[in-house]
Design a protein around this motif. Sequence first.
Motif, PDB file in Angstrom:
ATOM      1  N   SER A   1     -10.610   9.047  -4.388  1.00 41.23           N
ATOM      2  CA  SER A   1     -10.839   7.608  -4.163  1.00 41.23           C
ATOM      3  C   SER A   1     -12.242   7.284  -3.813  1.00 41.23           C
ATOM      4  O   SER A   1     -13.087   8.013  -3.549  1.00 41.23           O
ATOM      5  CB  SER A   1      -9.920   7.079  -3.074  1.00 41.23           C
ATOM      6  OG  SER A   1      -9.835   7.925  -1.974  1.00 41.23           O
TER       7      SER A   1
ATOM      8  N   PRO B   1      -3.804  14.208  -5.785  1.00 39.95           N
ATOM      9  CA  PRO B   1      -4.025  12.767  -5.906  1.00 39.95           C
ATOM     10  C   PRO B   1      -5.416  12.475  -6.478  1.00 39.95           C
ATOM     11  O   PRO B   1      -6.340  13.276  -6.310  1.00 39.95           O
ATOM     12  CB  PRO B   1      -3.907  12.264  -4.471  1.00 39.95           C
ATOM     13  CG  PRO B   1      -4.155  13.453  -3.619  1.00 39.95           C
ATOM     14  CD  PRO B   1      -3.728  14.657  -4.428  1.00 39.95           C
TER      15      PRO B   1
ATOM     16  N   ALA C   1       0.728   6.235  -7.181  1.00 42.38           N
ATOM     17  CA  ALA C   1      -0.528   6.943  -7.459  1.00 42.38           C
ATOM     18  C   ALA C   1      -0.327   8.445  -7.621  1.00 42.38           C
ATOM     19  O   ALA C   1      -1.145   9.119  -8.247  1.00 42.38           O
ATOM     20  CB  ALA C   1      -1.546   6.672  -6.355  1.00 42.38           C
ATOM     21  N   GLN C   2       0.727   8.992  -7.061  1.00 42.31           N
ATOM     22  CA  GLN C   2       0.971  10.428  -7.153  1.00 42.31           C
ATOM     23  C   GLN C   2       2.471  10.699  -7.327  1.00 42.31           C
ATOM     24  O   GLN C   2       3.129  11.200  -6.422  1.00 42.31           O
ATOM     25  CB  GLN C   2       0.440  11.146  -5.915  1.00 42.31           C
ATOM     26  CG  GLN C   2       0.462  12.647  -6.094  1.00 42.31           C
ATOM     27  CD  GLN C   2      -0.018  13.389  -4.861  1.00 42.31           C
ATOM     28  OE1 GLN C   2      -0.210  12.809  -3.806  1.00 42.31           O
ATOM     29  NE2 GLN C   2      -0.195  14.680  -5.006  1.00 42.31           N
TER      30      GLN C   2
ATOM     31  N   ALA D   1       0.838  -1.210   0.000  1.00 46.60           N
ATOM     32  CA  ALA D   1       0.000   0.000   0.000  1.00 46.60           C
ATOM     33  C   ALA D   1       0.870   1.255   0.000  1.00 46.60           C
ATOM     34  O   ALA D   1       0.535   2.248  -0.659  1.00 46.60           O
ATOM     35  CB  ALA D   1      -0.935  -0.007   1.207  1.00 46.60           C
ATOM     36  N   GLN D   2       1.983   1.229   0.728  1.00 46.61           N
ATOM     37  CA  GLN D   2       2.905   2.376   0.716  1.00 46.61           C
ATOM     38  C   GLN D   2       3.468   2.595  -0.683  1.00 46.61           C
ATOM     39  O   GLN D   2       3.553   3.725  -1.157  1.00 46.61           O
ATOM     40  CB  GLN D   2       4.072   2.138   1.687  1.00 46.61           C
ATOM     41  CG  GLN D   2       3.708   2.243   3.128  1.00 46.61           C
ATOM     42  CD  GLN D   2       4.946   2.233   4.002  1.00 46.61           C
ATOM     43  OE1 GLN D   2       4.994   2.989   4.936  1.00 46.61           O
ATOM     44  NE2 GLN D   2       5.932   1.420   3.726  1.00 46.61           N
ATOM     45  N   THR D   3       3.848   1.501  -1.334  1.00 43.04           N
ATOM     46  CA  THR D   3       4.379   1.587  -2.695  1.00 43.04           C
ATOM     47  C   THR D   3       3.324   2.156  -3.633  1.00 43.04           C
ATOM     48  O   THR D   3       3.614   3.027  -4.458  1.00 43.04           O
ATOM     49  CB  THR D   3       4.841   0.192  -3.177  1.00 43.04           C
ATOM     50  OG1 THR D   3       5.866  -0.274  -2.295  1.00 43.04           O
ATOM     51  CG2 THR D   3       5.356   0.234  -4.600  1.00 43.04           C
ATOM     52  N   GLN D   4       2.099   1.683  -3.493  1.00 43.72           N
ATOM     53  CA  GLN D   4       1.010   2.135  -4.360  1.00 43.72           C
ATOM     54  C   GLN D   4       0.746   3.633  -4.193  1.00 43.72           C
ATOM     55  O   GLN D   4       0.463   4.321  -5.154  1.00 43.72           O
ATOM     56  CB  GLN D   4      -0.263   1.333  -4.090  1.00 43.72           C
ATOM     57  CG  GLN D   4      -1.406   1.670  -5.018  1.00 43.72           C
ATOM     58  CD  GLN D   4      -1.013   1.602  -6.505  1.00 43.72           C
ATOM     59  OE1 GLN D   4      -0.259   0.742  -6.932  1.00 43.72           O
ATOM     60  NE2 GLN D   4      -1.501   2.541  -7.286  1.00 43.72           N
ATOM     61  N   LYS D   5       0.878   4.147  -2.960  1.00 45.87           N
ATOM     62  CA  LYS D   5       0.691   5.580  -2.725  1.00 45.87           C
ATOM     63  C   LYS D   5       1.685   6.410  -3.537  1.00 45.87           C
ATOM     64  O   LYS D   5       1.336   7.450  -4.084  1.00 45.87           O
ATOM     65  CB  LYS D   5       0.874   5.913  -1.242  1.00 45.87           C
ATOM     66  CG  LYS D   5      -0.341   5.749  -0.396  1.00 45.87           C
ATOM     67  CD  LYS D   5      -0.022   6.231   1.014  1.00 45.87           C
ATOM     68  CE  LYS D   5      -1.204   6.153   1.905  1.00 45.87           C
ATOM     69  NZ  LYS D   5      -0.880   6.557   3.283  1.00 45.87           N
ATOM     70  N   VAL D   6       2.916   5.941  -3.603  1.00 48.40           N
ATOM     71  CA  VAL D   6       3.938   6.661  -4.367  1.00 48.40           C
ATOM     72  C   VAL D   6       3.608   6.609  -5.860  1.00 48.40           C
ATOM     73  O   VAL D   6       3.661   7.623  -6.558  1.00 48.40           O
ATOM     74  CB  VAL D   6       5.349   6.076  -4.101  1.00 48.40           C
ATOM     75  CG1 VAL D   6       6.379   6.709  -5.029  1.00 48.40           C
ATOM     76  CG2 VAL D   6       5.739   6.295  -2.643  1.00 48.40           C
TER      77      VAL D   6
END
Length: 167
Positions: free
Chosen positions: A167, A164, A156-157, A149-154
């Motif tokens: 959602s 962002p 995503a933006q 999820a942390q990786t996906q946040k990066v």
Amino acid sequence: MNPLVGIIMGSTSDWETLKPASETLEKLGIPHEVRVVSAHRTPDLLFEYAESARERGLEVLIAGAGGAAHLPGMTAAKTSLPVLGVPVQSKALNGLDSLLAIVQMPAGIPVGTLAIGGAGATNAALLAAAILGIARPEVRKALEAFRAAQTQKVHAQPDPRVPPPAS
């Protein structure tokens, strides 16, 4: 379910620093307990807590302390469980005193020392999860999902100038 992680601190004023550890463990679904156990004001309680931790089912201890910061080291001296030390930011030296007191343990009594403050508390919880995840696939999966999820946040933006996506 019985607690697997114990979060201890020297005084109630340390809760603001240690709260992110508790919140992170909750997000990961890891049962834990939280206690005020002072190395200086209640040493007998500290010894009892540390000595009984394993038989009560705890597998990792997170100990936060400020100033002289003896709590993590004294806890480690009384148990063979992993002890993760979180330095609490102090007024006198901005937490550097706490950090040095925890990190400079003599050889033979290790304390895994994290960063000063809330970031250290969060990372202590994540490190506790990694330790528990060695033998618990459900904890390992929760930790892997957290990291994904942390990786996906990066991803995503990637451009901070662009808001962002909703959602």
